[in-house]
Each structure stands twice: as C-alpha cells, then as structure tokens.
Scaffold this motif. Structure first.
Motif: not given
Length: 297
Positions: A232-239
C-alpha cells in the motif's frame, strides 16, 4: 567542520551506545509535541498543515545556530544530535531479540514483535513471526537510517531532523481511520514524497549487498522490479522486496501484500541473514553518502 566526520562519528555513536535515554530522546519529544498539538487542533487538512509546521519549526530552526559553534564543539554536538535520529543498533537488536525468543518461547516472541509492528501478533506462527520481523527490519532501515542520512547530505542537521519530524507525524497520525484521515493527510503525503528517493536507493543497494554476501542477488533484483509496488505504501516495498529476493523467501502481511517467492522456508537463519543483509546495505549506503559529501562539498 567536515560533514563527513559528523556522519561517520554519528554512526559510530549509534552503534556503540544506541538510543539516547527516553527523557532526552528528540524523537520522543517530537511524539509528545505531536500529541499535545493535535489535542488543540481540530481534525481537518488545514489542521494537518498547521500541525506539521508547528512541530517542525522548533526542531529544525534552532539547529542552524550550531553552525556558528567552533570546532570541536560543533563536531561533537552535531554528531550526537545526528546519532539521535538514526537507529541502526536498535533495529538490529530488536530483530535479533525476536529471533532469540522464537527459539525459546513463541509467546515472548509474539510480545516482542507486537512492539515493532502494527498487526495483531497473538496468533502468528513461527514463519509469520519471522516474516514480520524481516519486513519491519528491512522496511525501517529507510525510515530510521538511510532517509535521515540522505536529508543530512542535502540540508545538513536541520534536514535530518525535519525528516524525522515528518516521519514521526506519519507514524502517529498518517492513518485512514476517521480520527486521523484528515489531520494526517498532509504529513502522510510529505512522508511519501521524502521517502521516495531514499527507499529506492536503499532497495537497489541491497542487490550488491546480497552479491557480496553470497546471497541470491539476481533474485533480489528480479523481485525488486516485480514486487516493490505491491505494498500500500509507495515506498516500503522496495527494501522488503529486494530482501525477499536476496533471501529466496516469501514475505507476507496477510490480506495486504505478498512479496517474493517461497523458494526457501522462513526460519531463524533467514532472520539472521536479513540482519546481515540490512547491515551491509547500511554500510554501503554510509560509504556512498560519505563519498558524495567528499566529492560535492
């Protein structure tokens, strides 16, 4: 005063000492200021903007005065303050404590995990606990380490503190429930914007970290590209996605997201590998940050 010296000394201080005492912790003070101010303001988007400015100003503006101090006082104070808004030791220790408890007492592991994540931990299995611990570790290396350092590079100590204010606001009011949806809208969007670049840099750096550790670096890159936007977060999935690929595991928050492929099972060894991967990623980021500051004064 060398900004590189401040960064390296701050990281060393955090590794050796860890978090400041609760009563002296600036992030705790930020949280208290947010709680006090929101009780005064109404629940509206305008209130969210006012809340953000009102909390950010006293934690950032006075820091510009530190630049007028002479070395070595400037170096010492700046390093101590920067170390207070990064949390390498706490992140690693928290993950290891969950893993240690999981081997002995699953109820204790659930209790310790409940202090790190927002999900209900009361009925989580061993694998679900391990997944959640890896998720919170790899997600929070951006919030707690690389993003504050990124904004320290750009804007100095006030930048690092400004980021932590916004991140604290997002953690406290950045929710979609009726109580927070309006007042938390502005800080939540700001947090998304501020984390956009640091999260992606950190996720990409996990790939060479996996290579250096002999982990699945090809899988790390593949899953990063495939799954990073599934949260859901646009950022947390990258790491988290990069870590899932590097560890050859599947990380899941039931009903919310699934990252990676279940090539290997989730156990304490995978959690230890996640700690190694996160630690080396932070080393690479810190060295890269120091290099940038040396090349671009």
């Amino acid at each position: 005063m060398s900004e590189v010296s401040v960064l390296l000394l701050a990281v060393i201080l955090d590794l050796l000492i860890g978090e400041p005492p609760h009563r002296l912790h600036p992030v705790v003070w930020m949280g208290s200021a947010v709680e006090w101010m929101r009780n005064i303001l109404g629940n509206s988007r305008i209130s969210g903007i006012i809340l953000t400015i009102a909390v950010a100003a006293p934690f950032t503006i006075p820091l510009f005065l530190i630049n007028h101090l002479q070395d070595p006082l400037n170096l010492i104070i700046s390093s101590i303050l920067l170390s207070a808004v990064i949390s390498i030791r706490m992140l690693v220790t928290s993950a290891l404590e969950v893993g240690g408890s999981l081997k002995e007492d699953i109820e204790d592991a659930r209790r310790k995990l409940s202090m790190l994540v927002s999900r209900d931990t009361t009925s989580l299995s061993d694998e679900q606990i391990t997944s959640a611990a890896i998720e919170t570790l790899t997600e929070n290396i951006t919030d707690s380490v690389t993003a504050p350092i990124f904004y320290f590079i750009l804007l100095g100590l006030p930048g690092a503190f400004l980021y932590r204010v916004i991140n604290t606001l997002d953690a406290m009011v950045g929710y979609l429930d009726s109580e927070n949806r309006d007042i938390g809208w502005f800080p939540a969007r700001l947090d998304d914007i501020l984390n956009y670049i640091p999260s992606r840099i950190t996720g990409v750096l996990m790939v060479p970290a996996a290579l250096l550790l002999g982990m699945n670096w090809r899988g790390s890159f593949r899953i990063l590209l495939r799954d990073a936007r599934r949260t859901p977060s646009p950022n947390s999935g990258f790491t988290m996605a990069a870590a899932a690929g590097a560890l050859s595991v599947q990380l899941e928050k039931p009903g919310v997201y699934v990252l990676g492929d279940p090539c290997d099972g989730l156990d304490n060894e995978k959690l230890l590998d996640a700690v190694k991967l996160s630690s080396l990623t932070l080393i690479l980021f810190t060295l890269a940050a120091a290099g940038v500051m040396l090349v671009i004064p």
